[in-house]
Design an enzyme around this catalytic site. Structure first.
Site, PDB file in Angstrom:
ATOM      1  N   ASP A 161      -9.707 -16.609  -0.426  1.00 31.67           N
ATOM      2  CA  ASP A 161      -8.592 -15.676  -0.248  1.00 31.67           C
ATOM      3  C   ASP A 161      -8.079 -15.094  -1.563  1.00 31.67           C
ATOM      4  O   ASP A 161      -6.894 -14.808  -1.711  1.00 31.67           O
ATOM      5  CB  ASP A 161      -7.421 -16.364   0.497  1.00 31.67           C
ATOM      6  CG  ASP A 161      -7.860 -16.938   1.826  1.00 31.67           C
ATOM      7  OD1 ASP A 161      -8.745 -16.345   2.456  1.00 31.67           O
ATOM      8  OD2 ASP A 161      -7.315 -17.986   2.217  1.00 31.67           O
ATOM      9  N   GLY A 174     -12.133  -9.097  -0.475  1.00 29.63           N
ATOM     10  CA  GLY A 174     -12.251  -7.917   0.390  1.00 29.63           C
ATOM     11  C   GLY A 174     -11.832  -6.663  -0.350  1.00 29.63           C
ATOM     12  O   GLY A 174     -12.506  -5.631  -0.285  1.00 29.63           O
ATOM     13  N   HIS A 194     -11.395 -11.353   5.285  1.00 26.21           N
ATOM     14  CA  HIS A 194     -11.279 -10.464   4.121  1.00 26.21           C
ATOM     15  C   HIS A 194     -10.432  -9.248   4.486  1.00 26.21           C
ATOM     16  O   HIS A 194     -10.765  -8.509   5.402  1.00 26.21           O
ATOM     17  CB  HIS A 194     -12.675 -10.023   3.653  1.00 26.21           C
ATOM     18  CG  HIS A 194     -13.536 -11.175   3.207  1.00 26.21           C
ATOM     19  ND1 HIS A 194     -14.854 -11.049   2.897  1.00 26.21           N
ATOM     20  CD2 HIS A 194     -13.247 -12.485   3.017  1.00 26.21           C
ATOM     21  CE1 HIS A 194     -15.345 -12.227   2.537  1.00 26.21           C
ATOM     22  NE2 HIS A 194     -14.385 -13.113   2.619  1.00 26.21           N
TER      23      HIS A 194
HETATM   24  P1  GDP Z   1     -10.381 -12.644   0.558  1.00 25.17           P
HETATM   25  O1  GDP Z   1     -10.666 -13.636   1.620  1.00 25.17           O
HETATM   26  O2  GDP Z   1     -10.762 -13.135  -0.798  1.00 25.17           O
HETATM   27  O3  GDP Z   1     -10.932 -11.283   0.841  1.00 25.17           O
HETATM   28  O4  GDP Z   1      -8.778 -12.478   0.516  1.00 25.17           O
HETATM   29  P2  GDP Z   1      -7.797 -12.378   1.782  1.00 25.17           P
HETATM   30  O5  GDP Z   1      -7.901 -11.035   2.379  1.00 25.17           O
HETATM   31  O6  GDP Z   1      -7.962 -13.556   2.673  1.00 25.17           O
HETATM   32  O7  GDP Z   1      -6.402 -12.599   1.068  1.00 25.17           O
HETATM   33  C1  GDP Z   1      -5.972 -11.811  -0.002  1.00 25.17           C
HETATM   34  C2  GDP Z   1      -4.620 -11.182   0.345  1.00 25.17           C
HETATM   35  O8  GDP Z   1      -4.050 -10.643  -0.812  1.00 25.17           O
HETATM   36  C3  GDP Z   1      -4.733 -10.033   1.322  1.00 25.17           C
HETATM   37  O9  GDP Z   1      -3.579 -10.003   2.136  1.00 25.17           O
HETATM   38  C4  GDP Z   1      -4.781  -8.805   0.410  1.00 25.17           C
HETATM   39  O10 GDP Z   1      -4.300  -7.623   1.041  1.00 25.17           O
HETATM   40  C5  GDP Z   1      -3.827  -9.234  -0.662  1.00 25.17           C
HETATM   41  N1  GDP Z   1      -4.105  -8.680  -1.997  1.00 25.17           N
HETATM   42  C6  GDP Z   1      -5.306  -8.521  -2.625  1.00 25.17           C
HETATM   43  N2  GDP Z   1      -5.120  -8.088  -3.883  1.00 25.17           N
HETATM   44  C7  GDP Z   1      -3.775  -7.982  -4.051  1.00 25.17           C
HETATM   45  C8  GDP Z   1      -2.943  -7.628  -5.176  1.00 25.17           C
HETATM   46  O11 GDP Z   1      -3.415  -7.326  -6.275  1.00 25.17           O
HETATM   47  N3  GDP Z   1      -1.603  -7.677  -4.962  1.00 25.17           N
HETATM   48  C9  GDP Z   1      -1.039  -8.022  -3.772  1.00 25.17           C
HETATM   49  N4  GDP Z   1       0.283  -8.037  -3.647  1.00 25.17           N
HETATM   50  N5  GDP Z   1      -1.790  -8.359  -2.708  1.00 25.17           N
HETATM   51  C10 GDP Z   1      -3.133  -8.360  -2.858  1.00 25.17           C
HETATM   52  P1  IMO Z   2     -12.469 -16.365   2.603  1.00 29.53           P
HETATM   53  O1  IMO Z   2     -13.845 -15.764   2.617  1.00 29.53           O
HETATM   54  C1  IMO Z   2      -9.887 -19.879   2.536  1.00 29.53           C
HETATM   55  C2  IMO Z   2     -11.595 -23.602   4.122  1.00 29.53           C
HETATM   56  C3  IMO Z   2     -10.889 -24.057   5.396  1.00 29.53           C
HETATM   57  C4  IMO Z   2     -11.090 -25.561   5.285  1.00 29.53           C
HETATM   58  C5  IMO Z   2     -12.495 -25.668   4.687  1.00 29.53           C
HETATM   59  C6  IMO Z   2     -13.594 -25.920   5.711  1.00 29.53           C
HETATM   60  O2  IMO Z   2     -11.486 -15.632   3.404  1.00 29.53           O
HETATM   61  O3  IMO Z   2     -12.030 -16.627   1.197  1.00 29.53           O
HETATM   62  P2  IMO Z   2     -14.742 -24.420   7.588  1.00 29.53           P
HETATM   63  O4  IMO Z   2     -14.143 -23.758   8.786  1.00 29.53           O
HETATM   64  O5  IMO Z   2     -15.422 -23.488   6.669  1.00 29.53           O
HETATM   65  O6  IMO Z   2     -15.588 -25.602   7.947  1.00 29.53           O
HETATM   66  O7  IMO Z   2     -13.459 -25.037   6.814  1.00 29.53           O
HETATM   67  O8  IMO Z   2     -12.731 -24.449   4.017  1.00 29.53           O
HETATM   68  N1  IMO Z   2     -12.079 -22.211   4.158  1.00 29.53           N
HETATM   69  C7  IMO Z   2     -11.430 -21.170   3.618  1.00 29.53           C
HETATM   70  N2  IMO Z   2     -10.239 -21.109   2.987  1.00 29.53           N
HETATM   71  N3  IMO Z   2     -10.639 -18.774   2.663  1.00 29.53           N
HETATM   72  C8  IMO Z   2     -11.834 -18.840   3.272  1.00 29.53           C
HETATM   73  O9  IMO Z   2     -12.689 -17.777   3.327  1.00 29.53           O
HETATM   74  C9  IMO Z   2     -12.281 -20.063   3.799  1.00 29.53           C
HETATM   75  N4  IMO Z   2     -13.383 -20.468   4.452  1.00 29.53           N
HETATM   76  C10 IMO Z   2     -13.264 -21.790   4.655  1.00 29.53           C
HETATM   77  O10 IMO Z   2      -9.536 -23.681   5.370  1.00 29.53           O
HETATM   78  O11 IMO Z   2     -10.181 -26.103   4.369  1.00 29.53           O
HETATM   79 MG    MG Z   3      -9.713 -14.693   3.145  1.00 29.57          MG
END
Ligand code: GDP
Ligand code: IMO
Ligand code: MG
Length: 456
Positions: free
Chosen positions: A42, A46, A70
């Protein structure tokens, strides 16, 4: 027989003639650019992928499944992708789901339907699925849940999985009982028999497991026809992409380095290789064609689920990061745990991945803090630990040594150039860059596509 061998025979047996194995030339073919999570997921992969996807011809997923979530924000519209590569919104781009991904077909179509309602069009002309990708069944998801209950009962703690069936599906792949997209495309009776055998195996392990195998098989037959036109031999697809006319190929990592099955905080990890090796095994491409590898890190740290988290802040700072950063899991809706940036894990992620550069996201979330800390080393009993501990009990015990910075207390969300950042923010970024030894190429200051400062 061997006693009759002449001395010459023995010599040639122990010293086989050298074979001139040619490595593919580094300078021919299109290289893939890779985006990987450098923390516990996270980080904003994305958003970084979206930024690069606008200039890419192909965006590939190479591992993980719909445990990933993402977020991409374009024109104030927010999309969340789980199995679909984030490049799917770019109409010029082909999206490829590689062999290393595990696919839950109902989940994939739910995601497609949801995005169609948001305006996604023409995806069927832009999506390609590898025939070697493994299938996640509904019963894998049910088993994921049962295993979590079992862990809780036996050990008093679970992993906190997303319950998307990721662990059980990769376990089937490794134990050679899994079923792949190519099996679904072939003889349906054979496929059904193997699915039913697998269900039986699971039911002998988990007597409480209820499975409607016939119902699931009926649904899968329909999905099979919907994906048939999209399915390709992934190895040939990637070979053509690399060796054909010039193309920009992007790989979207899912999950992250500290969740990697080999290098992460085992056993509190996911079940695939989310580090750079997963790119080659998950797409079927030679390492020589891996080009730039971009690591994505937040300007602080978050983690969803259970497991060690040395810089976690179970206090007002952690709460502020959680609420200001809207730190809620995209896939499960769980609150993310929050803490200071940890440079020990970033250095460790860099050792494995060899990052070309880093994207540091969510700097804007730190805008209001009086003081900002960064973890720079771990200590046990006052002595520095010179490595990232493999053992979780050891990692749980480390004390973190911090560097403290005074906050810039200025809104950075409208900043688009390095020179316009407050000097204290510049100082923070330069410190991170120097400490890891990798240049920071982008700094994120907001959710949307344009909220990114490009440094070079
Ligand atoms: P990913 O799994 O790595 O793609 O990340 P996620 O989408 O799960 O979580 C990242 C969160 O941070 C999302 O809600 C994005 O919209 C937000 N985000 C990403 N870059 C920025 C940033 O530079 N500033 C802020 N405020 N939010 C961001
Ligand atoms: P993105 O791509 C954050 C974490 C789960 C759990 C562990 C195992 O959005 O960054 P699983 O369901 O994969 O067997 O869970 O891994 N986990 C993530 N945490 N972002 C993710 O993906 C994750 N994918 C798995 O929360 O602790
Ligand atoms: Mg994520």
């Amino acid at each position: 027989m061997s006693s009759n061998r002449s001395a010459n025979d023995r010599k040639s047996f122990t010293n086989p003639p050298s074979v001139a194995l040619k490595r593919p030339r580094n300078d021919s073919g299109n290289k893939v650019t890779v985006v990987l999570g450098a923390q516990w997921g996270d980080e904003g992969k994305g958003k970084v992928v979206d930024l690069l996807a606008t200039e890419s011809d192909i965006v590939c997923r190479c591992q993980g499944g719909n445990n990933a979530g993402h977020t991409v924000v374009v024109d104030e519209k927010e999309y969340d992708f789980h199995l679909l590569p984030s490049g799917i919104i770019s109409t010029k781009c082909t999206s490829f789901i590689g062999n290393g991904v595990v696919i839950h077909l109902p989940g994939l179509f739910e995601e497609i339907d949801k995005n169609e309602k948001k305006g996604l069009k023409g995806w069927e002309k832009r999506l390609v699925i590898s025939d070697r990708a493994h299938i996640v069944f509904d019963f894998h998801q049910a088993v994921d849940g049962l295993q979590e209950v079992q862990r809780q009962a036996q050990e008093g703690k679970n992993i906190g999985t997303t319950k998307k069936g990721i662990g059980p599906t990769y376990a089937c792949k490794a134990s050679r009982t899994g079923l792949r997209i190519c099996d679904l495309m072939a003889d349906y009776n054979e496929f059904s028999t193997r699915v039913k055998n697998l269900v039986q195996q699971y039911q002998s392990m988990y007597p409480a497991l209820k499975v409607d195998a016939d119902g699931e098989l009926k649904k899968l037959k329909e999905y099979a026809e919907r994906i048939r036109p999209l399915v390709r031999d992934g190895v040939y697809f990637m070979y053509d992409a690399i060796h054909g006319p010039p193309k920009r190929i992007l790989v979207e990592g899912a999950n992250a380095a500290l969740l990697d099955i080999d290098f992460g905080t085992y056993p509190f990890v996911t079940s695939s290789n989310c580090t750079v090796g997963g790119v080659c095994t998950g797409l079927g491409i030679p390492p020589a064609y891996v080009g730039d590898v971009y690591g994505v890190s937040k300007a602080y740290t978050t983690r969803v689920g259970i497991g060690a988290f040395p810089t976690e802040q179970l206090n007002a700072v952690g709460e502020l990061l959680q609420t200001r950063g809207h730190e809620v899991g995209v896939t499960t809706g769980r609150k993310r745990r929050c803490g200071w940036l940890d440079l020990v894990i970033l250095k460790y992620a860099h050792m494995i991945n060899g990052f070309t550069a880093i994207a540091l996201t969510k700097l804007d979330i730190l805008d209001v803090l009086d003081e900002i800390k960064v973890g720079v080393a771990y200590k046990i009993n006052g002595k520095r630990v010179p490595y990232f501990p493999a053992n979780m009990e050891v990692l749980q015990k480390v004390e973190v040594e911090y560097e403290t910075f005074s906050g810039w207390k200025t809104d950075t969300s409208a900043v688009r150039n390095w020179n316009d950042l407050p000097p204290k923010a510049q100082n923070y970024i330069r410190f991170v860059e120097n400490h890891i030894g990798v240049p920071i190429k982008w700094v994120g200051v907001g959710k949307s596509r344009e909220c990114m400062i490009q440094m070079f």
